[in-house]
Design a protein around this motif. Structure first.
Motif, short mmCIF file in Angstrom:
data_model
loop_
_atom_site.label_atom_id
_atom_site.label_comp_id
_atom_site.label_asym_id
_atom_site.label_seq_id
_atom_site.Cartn_x
_atom_site.Cartn_y
_atom_site.Cartn_z
N VAL A 276 0.84 -1.20 0.00
CA VAL A 276 0.00 0.00 0.00
C VAL A 276 0.88 1.25 0.00
CG1 VAL A 276 -1.81 1.25 1.24
CG2 VAL A 276 -1.73 -1.25 1.36
N ILE A 277 0.49 2.21 -0.83
CA ILE A 277 1.15 3.52 -0.78
C ILE A 277 0.20 4.48 -0.07
CG2 ILE A 277 2.09 5.43 -2.11
CD1 ILE A 277 2.86 3.46 -4.29
N ALA A 278 0.60 4.88 1.12
CA ALA A 278 -0.25 5.73 1.97
C ALA A 278 0.53 6.99 2.36
CB ALA A 278 -0.67 4.92 3.20
N THR A 279 0.04 7.67 3.39
CA THR A 279 0.74 8.88 3.85
C THR A 279 1.06 8.75 5.33
OG1 THR A 279 -1.37 9.87 4.44
CG2 THR A 279 -0.49 10.40 2.25
N LYS A 298 0.09 17.18 4.75
CA LYS A 298 0.22 18.58 5.15
C LYS A 298 1.18 19.33 4.24
CE LYS A 298 -0.74 17.53 9.95
NZ LYS A 298 0.07 16.62 10.77
N THR A 299 2.11 18.61 3.62
CA THR A 299 3.04 19.26 2.68
C THR A 299 3.05 18.49 1.37
OG1 THR A 299 4.77 18.01 3.77
CG2 THR A 299 4.67 20.35 4.30
N ALA A 305 8.12 14.84 -3.75
CA ALA A 305 9.52 14.46 -3.58
C ALA A 305 9.68 12.97 -3.30
CB ALA A 305 10.16 15.28 -2.46
N GLY A 306 8.65 12.34 -2.70
CA GLY A 306 8.76 10.93 -2.33
C GLY A 306 8.24 9.96 -3.37
N LEU A 307 7.53 10.48 -4.37
CA LEU A 307 6.79 9.61 -5.30
C LEU A 307 7.65 8.57 -6.01
CD1 LEU A 307 4.18 8.97 -6.81
CD2 LEU A 307 4.72 10.79 -8.41
N TYR A 308 8.69 9.01 -6.70
CA TYR A 308 9.45 8.06 -7.52
C TYR A 308 10.24 7.07 -6.66
CZ TYR A 308 8.25 10.87 -11.57
OH TYR A 308 7.57 11.52 -12.56
N ARG A 331 -1.99 22.61 -5.10
CA ARG A 331 -0.95 23.20 -5.93
C ARG A 331 -0.32 22.16 -6.85
NH1 ARG A 331 3.08 25.73 -7.12
NH2 ARG A 331 4.65 24.28 -6.40
N LEU A 332 0.10 21.04 -6.26
CA LEU A 332 0.84 20.05 -7.04
C LEU A 332 0.00 18.84 -7.40
CD1 LEU A 332 4.26 20.10 -5.15
CD2 LEU A 332 3.65 21.22 -7.29
N GLY A 333 -1.30 18.87 -7.02
CA GLY A 333 -2.16 17.70 -7.25
C GLY A 333 -2.16 17.25 -8.70
N ALA A 334 -2.28 18.23 -9.62
CA ALA A 334 -2.35 17.86 -11.05
C ALA A 334 -1.07 17.18 -11.50
CB ALA A 334 -2.60 19.12 -11.90
N ALA A 335 0.07 17.70 -11.06
CA ALA A 335 1.36 17.14 -11.49
C ALA A 335 1.56 15.75 -10.87
CB ALA A 335 2.49 18.07 -11.08
N ILE A 336 1.20 15.62 -9.60
CA ILE A 336 1.40 14.33 -8.92
C ILE A 336 0.49 13.27 -9.53
CG2 ILE A 336 1.09 13.09 -6.73
CD1 ILE A 336 1.91 15.75 -5.32
N MET A 337 -0.80 13.61 -9.73
CA MET A 337 -1.73 12.60 -10.26
C MET A 337 -1.43 12.27 -11.72
SD MET A 337 -3.21 11.52 -7.74
CE MET A 337 -4.25 10.30 -8.55
#
Ligand code: AMP
Ligand code: MG
Length: 351
Positions: A276-279, A298-299, A305-308, A331-337
């Motif tokens: 599972v990839i969680a937070t 929260k950040t 930064a942790g995705l890859y 802010r970064l949701g579009a880029a991350i998804m």
């Protein structure tokens, strides 16, 4: 080929530490180096041979163009034509930084660098080591991400080693990169600028500088490639993908957690390895030890930064099935998804 490693502290280094890397670039070789987004695999952008070596080292399809990295604004005019006021305003606002602009190319740029296109992608990175490398070598550096084609982009030097050891001349190890996802790409050849790849510089940041900005419709499609072709050639390839089957589970967190916990039991019953990839906030709510925290909600920056690194860890632990929460930050949701959906081959469940 023997791959050398040069360790460089980005906050405190001497130019002489980059001398060997400069020599390699000047003589047509390949150097992986840190940028503020991800590690790049650099070669001379104006040399067809060097560009071909980059494609070969990565196993990258030759129609997927490279980004040219420059260290001084005047070098832009060696590779790009028809640079207008809007482009200059964006450069003033965001260069050096994680923004790539597409222009018509000059004769000097070989088609092997641009994947056969008559346009060229250019960026000036802000990472001190990247900037010093470009400026000191005097080489305009073509650099895609320094991973094997299809694998997650590298955010630390060990990722580059995993993929390219023995295939390139030198790796500059400058530690973990800051942003962790690739640059925003904006096509400046249209009347109204068009975002071809979302990144750290968002649509609203661009619009604050130049007014209206569009998004390539293929980016908004549920599954681009089916009925729409992305204008950035790289977007059509499967990318960033772990070896296991990744599914993104979207919905209220309560429901996501219980859905994933149910599925984990089924996999366990069949003796399958599921992760599972969680937070940070949710990781203790899953009934398995195979939970990986990507960062904190929260950040958003910590998630990017942790995705890859997390996607690579999935391979390292041998996960056959991977379930990820979805990350819809402002802010970064579009880029991350965008990256996660590609990594998942657009496999997403809404509950
Ligand atoms: P990478 O550096 O691996 O993130 O790849 C660079 C990406 O930039 C490629 O996947 C392309 O899709 C995009 N790109 C580079 N040059 C162009 C161009 N001339 N037109 C459109 N997209 C481009
Ligand atoms: Mg890439």
């Amino acid at each position: 080929m023997n791959t050398e490693i040069q360790i460089v502290n980005p906050e405190f280094f001497q130019d002489a530490q980059l001398d060997r890397a400069c020599e390699v670039l000047q003589s047509g070789g390949l150097v992986a180096f840190p940028t503020e987004t991800v590690y790049g695999l650099g070669g001379n952008a104006l040399s067809s041979d060097a560009a071909q070596k980059i494609y070969a080292a990565k196993g990258r399809p030759s129609d997927n163009p490279l980004i040219v990295h420059i260290g001084r604004e005047e070098d832009l005019y060696r590779v790009a034509k028809q640079v207008d006021g809007q482009a200059r305003a964006l450069m003033d606002a965001f260069w050096p930084g994680p923004l790539t602009l597409i222009f018509r190319k000059t004769e000097e740029v070989p088609e092997s660098t641009t994947g056969g296109m008559q346009t060229v992608a250019v960026r000036m990175p802000s990472h001190p080591v990247a900037l010093a490398l470009i400026r000191n070598s005097g080489v305009l550096i073509a650099a895609p991400s320094a991973n094997t084609s299809g694998r997650p982009s590298p955010t630390k030097a060990s990722h580059v080693q995993e993929d390219l050891w023995g295939r390139i001349d030198l790796i500059i190890d400058g530690g973990r990169v800051g942003i962790g996802i690739e640059s925003t790409i904006v096509d400046m050849t249209e009347e109204i600028p068009v975002i071809l790849r979302p990144g750290y510089i968002t649509k609203s940041m661009l619009e604050d500088v130049v007014g209206e900005v569009r998004i390539d419709p293929a980016l908004l499609a549920e599954e681009p490639g089916k009925d729409m072709v992305a204008k950035a050639p790289g977007m059509k390839y499967r990318h960033y993908a772990p070896k296991g089957r990744l599914t993104i589970v979207e919905g209220a967190l309560e429901h996501v957690v219980s859905y994933i916990n149910e599925i984990l039991k089924e996999h366990e019953g069949r003796g399958e390895m599921a992760a599972v990839i969680a937070t940070e906030e949710s990781k203790s709510r899953y009934g398995t030890s195979c939970v990986y925290s990507i960062g904190s909600r929260k950040t958003e920056g910590s998630i990017a930064a942790g995705l890859y690194d997390i996607l690579r860890q999935m391979d390292a632990v041998g996960a056959e099935y991977i379930y990820a929460e979805s990350f819809q930050g402002d802010r970064l949701g579009a880029a991350i998804m965008n990256r996660m959906l590609k990594a998942a081959g657009y496999h997403k469940i809404n509950i």
